[in-house]
Design an enzyme around this catalytic site. Sequence first.
Site, PDB file in Angstrom:
ATOM      1  CG  ASP A 274      36.135  23.913  54.929  1.00 18.45           C
ATOM      2  OD1 ASP A 274      35.542  23.100  54.186  1.00 18.45           O
ATOM      3  OD2 ASP A 274      35.851  25.121  54.979  1.00 18.45           O
ATOM      4  N   GLY A 313      39.753  29.223  50.371  1.00 16.90           N
ATOM      5  CA  GLY A 313      39.560  27.923  50.996  1.00 16.90           C
ATOM      6  C   GLY A 313      40.776  27.541  51.824  1.00 16.90           C
TER       7      GLY A 313
END
Length: 390
Positions: A274, A313
């Site tokens: 990710d 993130g």
Amino acid sequence: MVNVDALHYRTGEPVRIRLEGSIIAGIEPLDGPLALPPDELLELPVAAPGLVDLQINGFGGHDFNHPVLTAEAVKAAVRALWAEGVTTCYPTVITGAPYTIHGAMRAIARACEEDAAAASTIGGIHLEGPFLSPEDGPRGAHSLEHIRPPDAALFDQWQEASGGRISIVTMSPEWEGSAKFIRHCVRQGVTVSIGHTSASTAQISEAAAAGARLSTHLGNGAHATLPRHPNYLWAQLAEEELWCTLIADGFHLPDEVLKVAMKVKGSRALLISDAVALAGLPPGSYDTPVGGRVVLTPEGRLHLAGQPGLLAGSAQMLLRHIARLSAAGLADLPDAWDMASVHPAGFMALPEAAGLAAGAPADIALLRRGSAGPALAALCKAGEWVYRRG
């Protein structure tokens, strides 16, 4: 014919891997007349299957969600990923304006049409949004402005722009009509994943019955506080039909959460990076189109500037995730490696699921063991050596 002498990543035994074109022609024990002297055996690298990343937003400054994504940027990102052992990736396009998503789909399609290396490395496109929960917490960093209910006609437009390459769509089944949308995607051979959701147990069960097969980064993209039970994490863990992906970078999930998910899902627990575009860049402060001003620490943690408690993130690649699981004692190194290679390949019904075996694609990572985990020495993609360290 090309021979590669190495230690097998699962057994540790010396083997000779014979390559013919883009295929592994055979694997033989490196003993008897083939045996190397003991000192040379000690110098052999470890051979493992290439990594398969089902969710990656960018790398090395190349962002698959750039407002004006180009085919050249996609090609550059693919080549940069080879240095991380990734032989198959699923560029992830997240929530945005319909025309922005359309442009990203077209750029990735053009990259595959123009460049054989990109076409062979890109297994498909992962569409994460915009059919996600509008609630704070589950929505994560996705723009509320562009969140919307599932729309089959809009999805079909994006699928056409991608040249049929959308392979995974992450959505929340809390919306009315979700089951119908899931069935629409499944009929096209698209894998539907549940993520960024505040769905009820009944809605999750209905989604699985309609054909949803995966939970996206389970445990992340969720409320900070949940009811003891029921809640959507228990529901997804308990749903037999759902595999799950996990972010094991050491920042997103505590070890005990990883341990529980891996025990419940077994070989159906998969690793994803990710990673965002800042992965692979030096530590420092950066301005991003989604998170605004963010900080990448020397330890590899990415957080909002001025709010160190809020992640912005993932900035770690699969090699780091594998090393983390192994170092924490949550999985031995071969099993952790499989969570990021043959298992995701098997989930997506890719031939790479065969791993290191005769007849399998010649997607091979050569590794050197180090104190920080496995380090990539070289990478073979479809029989071509696309990366050598140094």
